[in-house]
Design a protein around this motif. Sequence first.
Motif, PDB file in Angstrom:
ATOM      1  N   SER A 271       0.847  -1.189   0.000  1.00 23.28           N
ATOM      2  CA  SER A 271       0.000   0.000   0.000  1.00 23.28           C
ATOM      3  C   SER A 271       0.882   1.238   0.000  1.00 23.28           C
ATOM      4  O   SER A 271       2.078   1.167   0.302  1.00 23.28           O
ATOM      5  CB  SER A 271      -0.920   0.010   1.222  1.00 23.28           C
ATOM      6  OG  SER A 271      -0.159   0.187   2.400  1.00 23.28           O
ATOM      7  N   PHE A 272       0.273   2.345  -0.345  1.00 18.52           N
ATOM      8  CA  PHE A 272       0.922   3.651  -0.257  1.00 18.52           C
ATOM      9  C   PHE A 272       0.208   4.481   0.806  1.00 18.52           C
ATOM     10  O   PHE A 272      -0.989   4.321   1.032  1.00 18.52           O
ATOM     11  CB  PHE A 272       0.849   4.393  -1.588  1.00 18.52           C
ATOM     12  CG  PHE A 272       1.754   3.840  -2.649  1.00 18.52           C
ATOM     13  CD1 PHE A 272       1.234   3.105  -3.699  1.00 18.52           C
ATOM     14  CD2 PHE A 272       3.118   4.077  -2.609  1.00 18.52           C
ATOM     15  CE1 PHE A 272       2.056   2.594  -4.690  1.00 18.52           C
ATOM     16  CE2 PHE A 272       3.948   3.575  -3.594  1.00 18.52           C
ATOM     17  CZ  PHE A 272       3.414   2.824  -4.636  1.00 18.52           C
ATOM     18  N   ASP A 273       0.943   5.370   1.426  1.00 19.12           N
ATOM     19  CA  ASP A 273       0.321   6.309   2.352  1.00 19.12           C
ATOM     20  C   ASP A 273      -0.606   7.252   1.591  1.00 19.12           C
ATOM     21  O   ASP A 273      -1.649   7.670   2.112  1.00 19.12           O
ATOM     22  CB  ASP A 273       1.387   7.118   3.085  1.00 19.12           C
ATOM     23  CG  ASP A 273       2.287   6.237   3.925  1.00 19.12           C
ATOM     24  OD1 ASP A 273       3.493   6.546   4.041  1.00 19.12           O
ATOM     25  OD2 ASP A 273       1.789   5.229   4.474  1.00 19.12           O
ATOM     26  N   ALA A 274      -0.219   7.604   0.370  1.00 18.12           N
ATOM     27  CA  ALA A 274      -1.022   8.467  -0.483  1.00 18.12           C
ATOM     28  C   ALA A 274      -0.714   8.142  -1.936  1.00 18.12           C
ATOM     29  O   ALA A 274       0.406   7.717  -2.260  1.00 18.12           O
ATOM     30  CB  ALA A 274      -0.740   9.936  -0.204  1.00 18.12           C
ATOM     31  N   MET A 275      -1.699   8.327  -2.771  1.00 17.04           N
ATOM     32  CA  MET A 275      -1.526   8.169  -4.211  1.00 17.04           C
ATOM     33  C   MET A 275      -2.175   9.357  -4.901  1.00 17.04           C
ATOM     34  O   MET A 275      -3.162   9.910  -4.392  1.00 17.04           O
ATOM     35  CB  MET A 275      -2.163   6.873  -4.719  1.00 17.04           C
ATOM     36  CG  MET A 275      -1.526   5.610  -4.185  1.00 17.04           C
ATOM     37  SD  MET A 275      -2.217   4.110  -4.948  1.00 17.04           S
ATOM     38  CE  MET A 275      -1.391   4.161  -6.565  1.00 17.04           C
ATOM     39  N   GLY A 276      -1.634   9.698  -6.049  1.00 25.81           N
ATOM     40  CA  GLY A 276      -2.235  10.828  -6.734  1.00 25.81           C
ATOM     41  C   GLY A 276      -1.674  11.040  -8.117  1.00 25.81           C
ATOM     42  O   GLY A 276      -1.006  10.169  -8.681  1.00 25.81           O
ATOM     43  N   TRP A 277      -1.977  12.215  -8.626  1.00 29.26           N
ATOM     44  CA  TRP A 277      -1.610  12.583  -9.987  1.00 29.26           C
ATOM     45  C   TRP A 277      -0.977  13.967 -10.011  1.00 29.26           C
ATOM     46  O   TRP A 277      -1.458  14.901  -9.368  1.00 29.26           O
ATOM     47  CB  TRP A 277      -2.852  12.590 -10.882  1.00 29.26           C
ATOM     48  CG  TRP A 277      -3.484  11.257 -11.054  1.00 29.26           C
ATOM     49  CD1 TRP A 277      -4.431  10.693 -10.252  1.00 29.26           C
ATOM     50  CD2 TRP A 277      -3.200  10.302 -12.080  1.00 29.26           C
ATOM     51  NE1 TRP A 277      -4.765   9.447 -10.717  1.00 29.26           N
ATOM     52  CE2 TRP A 277      -4.030   9.190 -11.842  1.00 29.26           C
ATOM     53  CE3 TRP A 277      -2.355  10.282 -13.179  1.00 29.26           C
ATOM     54  CZ2 TRP A 277      -4.021   8.062 -12.665  1.00 29.26           C
ATOM     55  CZ3 TRP A 277      -2.341   9.175 -14.000  1.00 29.26           C
ATOM     56  CH2 TRP A 277      -3.169   8.078 -13.744  1.00 29.26           C
ATOM     57  N   TYR A 278       0.085  14.065 -10.766  1.00 27.09           N
ATOM     58  CA  TYR A 278       0.690  15.330 -11.134  1.00 27.09           C
ATOM     59  C   TYR A 278       0.566  15.460 -12.652  1.00 27.09           C
ATOM     60  O   TYR A 278       0.258  14.490 -13.345  1.00 27.09           O
ATOM     61  CB  TYR A 278       2.172  15.368 -10.748  1.00 27.09           C
ATOM     62  CG  TYR A 278       2.432  15.576  -9.273  1.00 27.09           C
ATOM     63  CD1 TYR A 278       2.162  14.577  -8.344  1.00 27.09           C
ATOM     64  CD2 TYR A 278       2.964  16.781  -8.802  1.00 27.09           C
ATOM     65  CE1 TYR A 278       2.411  14.774  -6.992  1.00 27.09           C
ATOM     66  CE2 TYR A 278       3.222  16.984  -7.460  1.00 27.09           C
ATOM     67  CZ  TYR A 278       2.943  15.978  -6.559  1.00 27.09           C
ATOM     68  OH  TYR A 278       3.188  16.156  -5.220  1.00 27.09           O
TER      69      TYR A 278
ATOM     70  N   ILE B 219      -4.886  11.544  -2.896  1.00 27.50           N
ATOM     71  CA  ILE B 219      -5.791  10.907  -1.945  1.00 27.50           C
ATOM     72  C   ILE B 219      -4.976  10.041  -0.996  1.00 27.50           C
ATOM     73  O   ILE B 219      -4.116   9.261  -1.418  1.00 27.50           O
ATOM     74  CB  ILE B 219      -6.887  10.092  -2.683  1.00 27.50           C
ATOM     75  CG1 ILE B 219      -7.853   9.464  -1.674  1.00 27.50           C
ATOM     76  CG2 ILE B 219      -6.287   9.044  -3.606  1.00 27.50           C
ATOM     77  CD1 ILE B 219      -9.108   8.883  -2.331  1.00 27.50           C
ATOM     78  N   SER B 220      -5.245  10.184   0.292  1.00 31.19           N
ATOM     79  CA  SER B 220      -4.514   9.404   1.289  1.00 31.19           C
ATOM     80  C   SER B 220      -5.158   8.032   1.456  1.00 31.19           C
ATOM     81  O   SER B 220      -6.263   7.783   0.978  1.00 31.19           O
ATOM     82  CB  SER B 220      -4.519  10.137   2.626  1.00 31.19           C
ATOM     83  OG  SER B 220      -5.806  10.075   3.209  1.00 31.19           O
ATOM     84  N   SER B 221      -4.478   7.171   2.166  1.00 26.61           N
ATOM     85  CA  SER B 221      -5.027   5.838   2.406  1.00 26.61           C
ATOM     86  C   SER B 221      -6.309   5.911   3.223  1.00 26.61           C
ATOM     87  O   SER B 221      -7.160   5.028   3.128  1.00 26.61           O
ATOM     88  CB  SER B 221      -3.995   4.967   3.119  1.00 26.61           C
ATOM     89  OG  SER B 221      -3.609   5.570   4.341  1.00 26.61           O
TER      90      SER B 221
ATOM     91  N   ASN C 201       1.665   9.185  -8.938  1.00 22.57           N
ATOM     92  CA  ASN C 201       2.594   9.335  -7.823  1.00 22.57           C
ATOM     93  C   ASN C 201       2.110   8.510  -6.639  1.00 22.57           C
ATOM     94  O   ASN C 201       0.926   8.547  -6.297  1.00 22.57           O
ATOM     95  CB  ASN C 201       2.678  10.817  -7.446  1.00 22.57           C
ATOM     96  CG  ASN C 201       3.520  11.084  -6.221  1.00 22.57           C
ATOM     97  OD1 ASN C 201       3.008  11.460  -5.162  1.00 22.57           O
ATOM     98  ND2 ASN C 201       4.817  10.910  -6.350  1.00 22.57           N
ATOM     99  N   GLY C 202       3.021   7.778  -6.031  1.00 23.24           N
ATOM    100  CA  GLY C 202       2.713   7.051  -4.802  1.00 23.24           C
ATOM    101  C   GLY C 202       3.723   7.428  -3.736  1.00 23.24           C
ATOM    102  O   GLY C 202       4.920   7.527  -4.017  1.00 23.24           O
ATOM    103  N   ILE C 203       3.244   7.666  -2.519  1.00 23.67           N
ATOM    104  CA  ILE C 203       4.114   8.101  -1.425  1.00 23.67           C
ATOM    105  C   ILE C 203       4.081   7.061  -0.311  1.00 23.67           C
ATOM    106  O   ILE C 203       3.002   6.660   0.156  1.00 23.67           O
ATOM    107  CB  ILE C 203       3.665   9.461  -0.866  1.00 23.67           C
ATOM    108  CG1 ILE C 203       3.618  10.513  -1.971  1.00 23.67           C
ATOM    109  CG2 ILE C 203       4.616   9.913   0.245  1.00 23.67           C
ATOM    110  CD1 ILE C 203       2.997  11.831  -1.535  1.00 23.67           C
TER     111      ILE C 203
END
Length: 115
Positions: A30-37, A51-53, A96-98
């Motif tokens: 899992s990622f803490d957050a995923m999103g788009w740039y 969006i966060s987990s 992007n995944g953090i």
Amino acid sequence: QVHLVESGGGLVQAGGSLRPSCAASGRIFSFDAMGWYRQAPGKQRELVAMISSGGSINYADSVKGRFTISRDNAKITVYLQMNSLKPEDTAVYLCNGILYGFHYWGQGTQVTVSS
């Protein structure tokens, strides 16, 4: 190794819609957050949506009311529903995944909006 693979970009007329998605694979649960740039030619990379987990969401002002981000934690996949697209939305959209403060990036998918 962790990989993020985007799909669902393309060419659309102004006012149209697209729904790119990004799926993670490899040694990741899992990622803490995923999103788009996104990055347009000659411009800096900018955050579109994240969006966060736990479901907290952040949008760029320029896309609020038009774009909707969602994620499937079980599939480690994030989606971006883009409606009412404008020519100025034309860019390469990067997933992007953090995790623990480290950023993972996809290769990007091209979105082109014609006027």
